[in-house]
Design a protein around this motif. Structure first.
Motif, mmCIF file in Angstrom:
data_model
loop_
_atom_site.group_PDB
_atom_site.id
_atom_site.type_symbol
_atom_site.label_atom_id
_atom_site.label_comp_id
_atom_site.label_asym_id
_atom_site.label_seq_id
_atom_site.Cartn_x
_atom_site.Cartn_y
_atom_site.Cartn_z
ATOM 1 N N GLU A 78 0.835 -1.199 0.000
ATOM 2 C CA GLU A 78 0.000 0.000 0.000
ATOM 3 C C GLU A 78 0.874 1.255 0.000
ATOM 4 O O GLU A 78 1.881 1.330 0.696
ATOM 5 N N GLY A 79 0.480 2.208 -0.820
ATOM 6 C CA GLY A 79 1.193 3.467 -0.886
ATOM 7 C C GLY A 79 2.367 3.486 -1.840
ATOM 8 O O GLY A 79 3.025 4.504 -1.999
ATOM 9 N N THR A 80 2.665 2.347 -2.490
ATOM 10 C CA THR A 80 3.810 2.301 -3.407
ATOM 11 C C THR A 80 3.384 2.015 -4.843
ATOM 12 O O THR A 80 4.223 1.718 -5.685
ATOM 13 N N ASP A 81 2.090 2.114 -5.123
ATOM 14 C CA ASP A 81 1.613 1.756 -6.459
ATOM 15 C C ASP A 81 0.753 2.849 -7.070
ATOM 16 O O ASP A 81 -0.316 2.600 -7.599
ATOM 17 N N TYR A 82 1.217 4.082 -6.983
ATOM 18 C CA TYR A 82 0.495 5.158 -7.644
ATOM 19 C C TYR A 82 0.587 4.917 -9.140
ATOM 20 O O TYR A 82 1.668 4.702 -9.687
ATOM 21 N N ASP A 83 -0.503 4.896 -9.807
ATOM 22 C CA ASP A 83 -0.563 4.612 -11.240
ATOM 23 C C ASP A 83 -0.807 5.908 -11.995
ATOM 24 O O ASP A 83 -1.601 6.740 -11.565
ATOM 25 N N LYS A 84 -0.150 6.100 -13.121
ATOM 26 C CA LYS A 84 -0.329 7.324 -13.914
ATOM 27 C C LYS A 84 -1.800 7.543 -14.263
ATOM 28 O O LYS A 84 -2.236 8.665 -14.408
ATOM 29 N N ARG A 85 -2.538 6.459 -14.392
ATOM 30 C CA ARG A 85 -3.967 6.600 -14.697
ATOM 31 C C ARG A 85 -4.706 7.283 -13.556
ATOM 32 O O ARG A 85 -5.765 7.864 -13.747
ATOM 33 N N ASP A 86 -4.122 7.239 -12.345
ATOM 34 C CA ASP A 86 -4.737 7.900 -11.203
ATOM 35 C C ASP A 86 -4.775 9.417 -11.373
ATOM 36 O O ASP A 86 -5.514 10.106 -10.687
ATOM 37 N N ASP A 87 -3.936 9.947 -12.288
ATOM 38 C CA ASP A 87 -3.952 11.389 -12.534
ATOM 39 C C ASP A 87 -5.324 11.843 -13.039
ATOM 40 O O ASP A 87 -5.680 12.999 -12.905
ATOM 41 N N TRP A 88 -6.058 10.941 -13.643
ATOM 42 C CA TRP A 88 -7.373 11.299 -14.169
ATOM 43 C C TRP A 88 -8.434 11.362 -13.075
ATOM 44 O O TRP A 88 -9.523 11.861 -13.287
ATOM 45 N N ASN A 89 -8.089 10.870 -11.889
ATOM 46 C CA ASN A 89 -8.977 10.972 -10.750
ATOM 47 C C ASN A 89 -8.970 12.421 -10.276
ATOM 48 O O ASN A 89 -7.921 12.985 -9.972
ATOM 49 N N TRP A 90 -10.144 13.049 -10.224
ATOM 50 C CA TRP A 90 -10.258 14.462 -9.883
ATOM 51 C C TRP A 90 -9.580 14.785 -8.550
ATOM 52 O O TRP A 90 -8.977 15.843 -8.387
ATOM 53 N N ASP A 91 -9.633 13.866 -7.587
ATOM 54 C CA ASP A 91 -9.028 14.108 -6.277
ATOM 55 C C ASP A 91 -7.507 14.231 -6.352
ATOM 56 O O ASP A 91 -6.882 14.799 -5.464
#
Length: 174
Positions: free
Chosen positions: A12-25
């Motif tokens: 947990e906390g080590t798998d930020y995915d570039k696709r997460d950039d599309w998440n408004w938050d």
């Protein structure tokens, strides 16, 4: 490589995915950790099969660099070169995890610094295109040899620093 990139089961906390950039938050946030430390990494597998008194501290990080990409900018502290990757927010240099209590260090290093991913991509893409006369190994042998040779002094300095910080440790370079 050491972190277990591609193996899944990331801590947990080590798998930020570039696709997460599309998440408004996440929009506009630079707090991205892409170390992808997998519970299926070789360090975890060695640890789970043995009894280590001090436990496991895993600081490997996918995409980490020695700190001085050949021809790039050095990240230096007290005159020594450390692994670092500024793309992974909140990650201290990996060498900071070593001390006199450390008993075993396993490490793979250098692939990112010599551009392993781009070489592999070139070989895969151009090899599959069936380009007449394309020979991946012939194309890259001399260039990679030069890059590795250029990296050698930095690796030697790093290994010496590791020995000083963890004098009681067995250090295994993968």
């Amino acid at each position: 490589f050491a972190s277990g990139e591609g193996a899944g089961d990331y801590r947990e906390g080590t798998d930020y995915d570039k696709r997460d950039d599309w998440n408004w938050d996440n929009w506009g946030s630079d707090d991205h950790n892409r170390c992808r430390r997998s519970t299926s990494s070789y360090a975890d597998r060695i640890y789970s099969g043995n009894d280590f008194q001090g436990g496991l501290t895993m600081v490997s990080c996918s995409g980490a660099l020695l700190g001085a990409d050949v021809g790039g900018e050095d990240f230096e502290d007290e005159g020594a070169i450390y692994q670092d990757n500024p793309k992974h927010t909140g990650e201290a240099p990996q060498i900071d995890a070593l001390d006199e209590e450390t008993s075993l260090v396993t490490m793979s290093i250098g692939g990112n610094d010599v551009g392993f991913a781009s070489v592999l991509m070139d070989c895969m893409i151009n090899g599959q295109r069936g380009i007449p006369g394309f020979r991946c190994q012939e194309k890259w042998d001399d260039e990679l040899g030069d890059r590795i040779e250029d990296l050698r002094p930095q690796l030697v300095e790093l290994y010496r620093d590791m020995q000083e910080r963890a004098p009681n440790a067995r250090i295994v370079i993968m």
